[in-house]
Enzyme design. Structure first.
Site, mmCIF file in Angstrom:
data_model
loop_
_atom_site.group_PDB
_atom_site.id
_atom_site.type_symbol
_atom_site.label_atom_id
_atom_site.label_comp_id
_atom_site.label_asym_id
_atom_site.label_seq_id
_atom_site.Cartn_x
_atom_site.Cartn_y
_atom_site.Cartn_z
ATOM 1 N N HIS A 1 0.867 -1.190 0.000
ATOM 2 C CA HIS A 1 0.000 0.000 0.000
ATOM 3 C C HIS A 1 0.894 1.227 0.000
ATOM 4 O O HIS A 1 2.123 1.104 0.057
ATOM 5 C CB HIS A 1 -0.974 -0.031 1.177
ATOM 6 C CG HIS A 1 -0.346 0.064 2.540
ATOM 7 N ND1 HIS A 1 0.549 -0.869 3.017
ATOM 8 C CD2 HIS A 1 -0.459 0.997 3.524
ATOM 9 C CE1 HIS A 1 0.915 -0.540 4.241
ATOM 10 N NE2 HIS A 1 0.337 0.600 4.564
ATOM 11 N N HIS B 1 1.100 4.003 2.145
ATOM 12 C CA HIS B 1 1.437 4.847 3.285
ATOM 13 C C HIS B 1 2.945 5.101 3.216
ATOM 14 O O HIS B 1 3.716 4.247 2.774
ATOM 15 C CB HIS B 1 1.045 4.162 4.608
ATOM 16 C CG HIS B 1 -0.433 4.191 4.854
ATOM 17 N ND1 HIS B 1 -1.085 3.292 5.661
ATOM 18 C CD2 HIS B 1 -1.385 5.040 4.366
ATOM 19 C CE1 HIS B 1 -2.387 3.579 5.672
ATOM 20 N NE2 HIS B 1 -2.588 4.627 4.895
ATOM 21 N N ASP C 1 5.493 5.136 5.067
ATOM 22 C CA ASP C 1 6.531 4.253 5.634
ATOM 23 C C ASP C 1 6.832 3.049 4.735
ATOM 24 O O ASP C 1 7.837 2.376 4.924
ATOM 25 C CB ASP C 1 6.165 3.782 7.063
ATOM 26 C CG ASP C 1 4.780 3.153 7.182
ATOM 27 O OD1 ASP C 1 3.869 3.550 6.434
ATOM 28 O OD2 ASP C 1 4.620 2.250 8.036
ATOM 29 N N HIS C 2 5.982 2.801 3.726
ATOM 30 C CA HIS C 2 6.164 1.608 2.895
ATOM 31 C C HIS C 2 6.745 1.865 1.505
ATOM 32 O O HIS C 2 7.056 0.919 0.792
ATOM 33 C CB HIS C 2 4.832 0.858 2.747
ATOM 34 C CG HIS C 2 4.354 0.281 4.047
ATOM 35 N ND1 HIS C 2 4.470 -1.061 4.350
ATOM 36 C CD2 HIS C 2 3.828 0.878 5.137
ATOM 37 C CE1 HIS C 2 4.001 -1.263 5.575
ATOM 38 N NE2 HIS C 2 3.609 -0.098 6.074
ATOM 39 N N HIS D 1 -7.075 -2.337 5.506
ATOM 40 C CA HIS D 1 -6.212 -1.320 6.120
ATOM 41 C C HIS D 1 -6.762 0.098 5.946
ATOM 42 O O HIS D 1 -6.056 1.075 6.136
ATOM 43 C CB HIS D 1 -4.797 -1.463 5.516
ATOM 44 C CG HIS D 1 -3.771 -0.665 6.239
ATOM 45 N ND1 HIS D 1 -3.669 -0.629 7.614
ATOM 46 C CD2 HIS D 1 -2.782 0.145 5.778
ATOM 47 C CE1 HIS D 1 -2.660 0.167 7.956
ATOM 48 N NE2 HIS D 1 -2.113 0.663 6.869
ATOM 49 N N ASP E 1 0.298 -4.125 5.963
ATOM 50 C CA ASP E 1 -0.506 -3.610 7.078
ATOM 51 C C ASP E 1 -1.947 -4.065 6.923
ATOM 52 O O ASP E 1 -2.541 -3.912 5.859
ATOM 53 C CB ASP E 1 -0.482 -2.077 7.100
ATOM 54 C CG ASP E 1 0.892 -1.507 7.416
ATOM 55 O OD1 ASP E 1 1.854 -2.294 7.503
ATOM 56 O OD2 ASP E 1 0.988 -0.278 7.573
ATOM 57 N N HIS F 1 6.484 -5.035 11.694
ATOM 58 C CA HIS F 1 5.768 -3.754 11.727
ATOM 59 C C HIS F 1 5.373 -3.404 13.161
ATOM 60 O O HIS F 1 4.205 -3.229 13.491
ATOM 61 C CB HIS F 1 4.537 -3.834 10.800
ATOM 62 C CG HIS F 1 3.988 -2.495 10.394
ATOM 63 N ND1 HIS F 1 3.028 -1.846 11.121
ATOM 64 C CD2 HIS F 1 4.261 -1.689 9.345
ATOM 65 C CE1 HIS F 1 2.713 -0.700 10.530
ATOM 66 N NE2 HIS F 1 3.460 -0.583 9.439
#
Ligand SMILES: [Zn+2]
Ligand SMILES: [Zn+2]
Length: 310
Positions: free
Chosen positions: A60, A62, A64-65, A143, A214, A272
């Protein structure tokens, strides 16, 4: 050989001990990444992950990814890369990755192809020239934003050849054995036609590696992870923050363990982690192990091998 190296195991932001998400999958010499948080390229150098890779799969978008892809593609350019790079991700991948790739640079010296994938899609017929083929199955996760997980599912392997039986049947060792092993019918020098079934055991299962990204604990993950040799499930929080896990569309360690149990997975790795568990994740491990014994908590630089179940 099939293995996974954890490049980043922290949620949302890096800590001193842990980088943001990134995972390298290595199968029979082929490497690909699942997620690529900020700083992933440096983690690859630290932990000896090859830069000779052609694919990154995003769960996905976000921050942080995926922010790490910005720097990683620059490095690929500096290295003189000319091979195409393929980036996969759920709905929105084209827009997000296109923006990321254009940030701070006029031109990339190699082509990048962005593929949007949907739950249920199979990125199939992979692993050519590496023994058994495999599929990458895309499955839905929950998510609160477009998100998917990935399951690496190897095709069945041929059964084991039984040399004792072949000898007893008077089939001479050599090319005929090779043909039987490959499932071919043979004709012996004395004119007998022999079918392979009697000398080759039943097909044996391939390996199944499942990576959630996530997600809340959900049925689609349980389905995708049926009998998984290794399930890598997010576990952002402990039980004391289970309400927060629900509010933020994440899972607790216990919930991840319940998914592993429901899926009859063989092993579970928790990733995570919220920054508060960065130094001391024992609490998460203890909670998970109350329902699923074969659990470990990932740490950066850890490599896990996925052996055949037989
Ligand atoms: Zn995250
Ligand atoms: Zn997220």
């Amino acid at each position: 050989m099939l293995s996974v190296t954890f490049l980043g195991t922290s949620a949302s932001r890096p800590t001193v001990e842990r980088n943001v998400p990134g995972l390298a999958v290595v199968r029979e010499g082929e490497t690909f990444l699942v997620d690529c948080g900020e700083g992933t390229q440096r983690q690859m150098m630290r932990y000896g992950v090859s830069f000779a890779l052609n694919e990154i799969f995003f769960t996905h978008f976000h921050a942080d990814h995926f922010l790490g892809v910005i720097g990683l593609v620059r490095t690929f350019g500096l290295q003189g890369r000319t091979d195409p790079l393929h980036l996969y991700g759920p709905k929105g991948a084209k827009k997000m990755l296109d923006q990321a790739l254009k940030l701070g640079i006029d031109h990339l010296p190699f082509p990048v192809e962005i593929h949007e994938v949907k739950p249920g899609e199979v990125i199939g017929d992979r692993g050519r020239g590496t023994g058994e083929r495999y599929d990458l199955r895309v499955f839905g996760t929950e998510h609160g934003a477009p998100s998917v997980g990935y399951a690496l599912a190897e095709h069945e392997r041929r059964g084991r050849f039984d040399p004792e039986k072949a000898r007893a049947a008077g089939i001479p060792e050599g090319p005929l054995w090779g043909k039987l092993t490959k499932g071919e019918t043979i004709t012996t020098d004395d004119g007998r036609q022999i079918m392979p079934a009697a000398f080759v055991g039943p097909n044996r299962p391939g390996r199944l590696l499942v990576i959630t990204g996530d997600t809340r604990p959900c049925a689609s993950v349980v389905d995708a992870a049926q009998g998984a040799d290794l399930l890598i499930h997010e576990a952002t929080f402990g039980e004391e923050e289970k309400e927060r896990a629900k509010d933020t569309n994440h899972s607790t360690a216990l919930e991840a363990a319940q998914v592993a149990l429901a899926a009859k997975a063989k092993r579970l790795v928790l990733v995570h982690l919220s920054a508060r568990y960065s130094v001391a994740p024992e609490e998460l491990l203890t909670e998970a192990k109350t329902v699923f014994g074969e659990t470990v908590v990932a740490k950066d630089g850890m490599t896990v091998e996925v052996p055949y179940s037989d």
